[in-house]
Design an enzyme around this catalytic site. Structure first.
Site: not given
Ligand SMILES: Cc1cc2nc3c(=O)[nH]c(=O)nc-3n(C[C@H](O)[C@H](O)[C@H](O)COP(=O)(O)OP(=O)(O)OC[C@H]3O[C@@H](n4cnc5c(N)ncnc54)[C@H](O)[C@@H]3O)c2cc1C
Length: 816
Positions: A492
């Site tokens: 989220e």
């Molecule tokens: C257990 C679990 C359940 C989930 N459930 C759902 C679901 O039901 N439906 C769904 O659609 N998604 C779901 N997600 C996805 C979740 O919302 C994403 O994991 C999340 O949005 C982050 O994306 P990412 O993991 O690819 O990290 P990335 O986008 O690769 O981010 C990596 C890091 O970079 C940082 N970052 C990225 N952009 C910026 C910025 N502009 N400035 C500063 N920092 C930044 C982030 O804060 C993070 O620390 C789930 C994820 C998990 C792990």
């Protein structure tokens, strides 16, 4: 003489600025010393300038229209997704904090959020029952899922439809009740809590309620409410995580055969991952970008992000495989589809809502974000507060309960105070949703800070528990929570992004009294309308900055004595309101000066914007804490928690401001700002150790304060599981302390000689030092204590030799 006039003019300006008087008052105030000076040239210049600045038509012609032209040139264009994100939701108390002069009376007049009798009965009935049904070790280790009867209970009792109104078959609960249910479940089983939380957060039900067609609502909502459909929502793709608007998943509008007829539909291709409940979902909420190359439904090719509801038994939908998120076993996995044909009326809201998916998602994001993770984190910390406190009293080392050793006490006191702040924030944020707000910025603050506080608290808990927290097994009630903590940090809106981009980024535009008006005037309005609107917003903005600067300085040199306080707050907390008003003025001033100094580049200066967000967040958390104290009737026993927490937060806010100033890119401005904000130095001090001691004491003693702090959590009644024994051992330990003291003194005086292999109680009884009842009480306490300090062990091969390799149970180990 002229110096006196200048001084008088300056003082009058300061008074006008401090009290935020309109420009006309400033002009009159300045006119007095100018007139008294008798200098004709000065009077003439003053008259011309006063006229130019007080008559809007003239002011616009000579000043603000030119600023508007420059502003239009430098203001970067916003993409439609950025605009929709900024516009989403509402502002509430955050706007007051951004104003630099929070209206405390308004906040304290908001009634305390309360559960209805029906909601309370649901918590005392089905929720209590569900908690009792959940055995976390069995769920996370042996079954790696909720057992089928637990799933069925969840569906039958309507847990999946708490936000669905009654006329659609749901429970129609308030946000506060929804939060109370998730919180209680989180104190027992993270898996159950998440499985219930997700369908009630942003997903098919919420989107249908706001945007669904009548046909979609009447078909799906009753089925979702009764668990006949299990929903999930799939937005995240391998290439689009935080930057969710960039999803590569796409649909193409086309004709196709559907139930034997040719209809207009779309061929959708997607590859999603991390989707919670995905592996068991029957209804897939799917976000993708919709294209209409043949212009069949619109005159645009790229229609934009679109949300559709796809039954998971549709041919071509690949779903069912699972991820293993840090040993958490709530259902979570990938799903995909290639050229899956579906009719256009699967779009949520029907074909009219093609391309409106991002607006829909942003519009609904705040309510779920205000509840799910702030609530589950609070639940986790409530459980830690109660159980770690109990353990610290039961477990002794160096002949002392470990909770009374200062090092342990420090960590324990932190957990307790955190718990108070988190619950206060949970209730205030959920309460704002019940008031009809969609708190975009406040929900981000709650999400970030509640999950971070949960992380800090579980780290403290692990340190206190030592090996007991580390060795996994049915007797370890903290290890799984510790493992799962980073999940809440990531989902989220991952926390780094939430802190650095959303809290201040969105806050500076949405909550600021003038910035959004200026932006809209520059980008959305034209001609005289733009000129008038910009002039009004911009001149008010200048007054706002000067006023906050003056207030900040005055509060700095008067140690906040003049800062605004509510009329009817408890006298013992009035100084905290003063400190917070001062910090609010300083924050508002610093925010404006940062925007002025860095302009659009501030968005990329995330170390600065993150710290500005920290200050705003501390102000919100302090507000929630102080309001809680009032709402609960100023209970003096709780005061140490408030004192410790508020001092800690004012100190942190001060630290964040200090760091911003140390790293401010324009050094002379940083120096001026420091003189204005901290004219007598940094005066906020960290909380006192004595307060930390009092906080720890609350959780080391059975009683009303401990019960109030952990109210709403599940406390097992019997001694059948690890936390049940712990609660019983805690009460027995405290009750037995006079007997233990008797034994200790007898040993010290040589009246009782410890004998190997014989317990001290029996020896004391032999020597008539305690009665038979006392012996029984002491032996029961000892048995419970031994149960509490027990950790699990397993066979050498972790039971592999005994594992029955079944498809659904690949690995099952029973503790000895
Ligand atoms: C257990 C679990 C359940 C989930 N459930 C759902 C679901 O039901 N439906 C769904 O659609 N998604 C779901 N997600 C996805 C979740 O919302 C994403 O994991 C999340 O949005 C982050 O994306 P990412 O993991 O690819 O990290 P990335 O986008 O690769 O981010 C990596 C890091 O970079 C940082 N970052 C990225 N952009 C910026 C910025 N502009 N400035 C500063 N920092 C930044 C982030 O804060 C993070 O620390 C789930 C994820 C998990 C792990």
């Amino acid at each position: 003489m002229i110096a006196y006039y200048l001084l008088a003019a300056l003082l009058l300006v300061l008074v006008c600025a401090y009290f935020r008087l309109p420009l006309l008052y400033w002009t009159f105030a300045l006119a007095i010393p100018v007139a008294f000076s008798g200098n004709a040239i000065l009077i003439a210049i003053f008259a011309v300038v006063a006229l130019l600045f007080n008559v809007p038509v003239l002011r616009r012609a000579v000043f603000t229209d030119h600023v508007l032209a420059i502003y239009r040139r430098i203001l970067p264009d916003m993409s439609s997704t950025e605009k929709e994100a900024i516009d989403a939701g509402t502002v509430w108390w955050d706007a007051d904090l951004f104003s630099g002069k929070p209206d405390w009376d308004k906040l304290l007049a908001v009634p305390e959020p309360r559960l209805s009798a029906e909601e309370q009965a649901f918590l005392d009935g089905p929720v209590e029952e569900l908690c009792a049904m959940c055995n976390d070790w069995e769920i996370t280790h042996e079954q790696q899922d909720l057992p089928p009867h637990v799933w069925q209970f969840i569906k039958d009792q309507g847990f999946l439809g708490m936000i669905i109104p009654k006329h659609h078959g749901g429970l129609g609960f308030s946000a506060l009740a929804h939060s109370a249910v998730v919180m209680k479940l989180s104190t027992r089983s993270g898996t159950a809590a998440i499985s219930v939380m997700v369908p009630n957060s942003l997903g098919p039900a919420e989107l249908l309620l706001h945007y669904g067609t009548e046909e979609q609502k009447s078909h799906y909502l009753p089925r979702l409410a009764k668990g006949q459909e299990v929903p999930c929502f799939a937005l995240t793709s391998p290439e689009a995580g935080s930057d969710a608007a960039s999803i590569p998943d796409y649909g193409v509008v086309c004709k196709g055969m559907w139930h034997g007829k040719e209809v207009l539909g779309m061929r959708v291709t997607w590859d999603k991952r991390y989707i919670t409940l995905g592996p068991v979902a029957t209804l897939l909420g799917l976000a993708f970008r919709l294209y209409d190359p043949e212009k069949l439904i619109s005159n645009k090719e790229d229609l934009g992000i679109t949300c559709a509801l796809v039954p998971t038994n549709t041919p071509g939908v690949n779903i069912g495989r699972r991820h293993l998120p840090l040993n958490a076993v709530f259902q979570n996995g990938p799903n995909s589809g290639k050229d899956v044909f579906m009719p256009l009326d699967w779009i949520i809201g029907g074909p009219d809502y093609a391309g409106k998916g991002w607006m829909m998602l942003m519009g609904c994001l705040a309510a779920g974000r205000a509840i799910s993770l702030p609530t589950s984190s609070t639940g986790g910390v409530k459980a830690l507060t109660r159980f770690v406190g109990a353990y610290a009293r039961v477990r002794s080392q160096f002949k002392t309960p470990i909770g009374k050793l200062e090092g342990v006490e420090e960590a324990l006191g932190r957990i307790a105070a955190n718990c108070y702040v988190m619950d206060a924030t949970r209730v205030m944020t959920a309460g704002s949703v019940d008031l009809g707000e969609k708190p975009a910025v406040l929900s981000a603050i709650a999400k970030y800070h509640m999950t971070e506080r949960a992380r800090a608290s579980v780290n403290d808990a692990m340190d206190i528990l030592g090996g007991k927290g580390i060795c996994l097994g049915p007797n370890n009630w903290v290890g799984r929570g510790y493992q799962m903590t980073p999940i809440a940090i990531t989902v989220e809106g991952a926390n780094i992004l939430t802190r650095t981009l959303i809290i201040f980024g969105q806050g500076a535009i949405r909550c600021h009294p003038y910035v959004l008006r200026e932006m809209r005037a520059a980008k959305e309005l034209q001609g005289a309308q733009a000129s008038r609107e910009f002039d009004d917003a911009f001149t008010s903005h200048i007054g706002h900055v000067i006023s906050n600067g003056v207030r900040t300085f005055v509060h700095g040199i008067t140690s906040s004595r003049l800062a605004h306080v509510p009329r009817n707050a408890a006298p013992e907390t009035l100084h905290y309101y003063r400190f917070t008003s001062r910090l609010s003025a300083a924050f508002a001033f610093l925010a404006d000066m940062s925007m002025m100094a860095m302009g659009g580049a501030l968005k990329r200066k995330e170390k600065i914007s993150g710290r500005l967000g920290d200050v705003l967040s501390m102000l919100y958390l302090i507000s929630a804490t102080l309001k809680r104290y009032e709402d609960q009737g100023r209970i003096k026993e709780d005061l140490p928690l408030i004192r410790w927490a508020v001092r800690d937060m004012t100190y942190h806010a001060q630290h964040a401001i200090d760091q911003i100033l140390s790293n401010f890119p324009i050094k002379w401005m940083a120096t001026l700002l420091r003189w204005t904000i901290f004219p007598l130095g940094m005066s906020f001090r960290p909380p006192l150790d004595a307060r930390n001691h009092d906080c720890a004491k609350i959780v080391l003693e059975p009683g009303a304060a401990r019960d109030r702090l952990t109210a709403g959590m599940y406390v097992p009644k019997g001694e059948a599981d690890a936390t049940g024994i712990l609660e019983a051992a805690f009460l027995a330990t405290v009750a037995c302390e006079p007997i233990d003291e008797k034994l200790r003194k007898a040993v010290k005086k040589g009246k009782l000689l410890p004998r190997p292999g014989v317990d001290l109680g029996s020896l004391a009884r032999e020597n008539n030092l305690i009665t038979a009842e006392e012996l029984a009480q002491w032996q029961r306490k000892e048995a419970l204590r031994k149960g509490v300090i027990k950790v699990d062990d397993f066979p050498q091969d972790f039971g592999r030799a005994e594992v029955v390799l079944r498809q659904d149970k690949p690995f099952s180990v029973k503790a000895a």
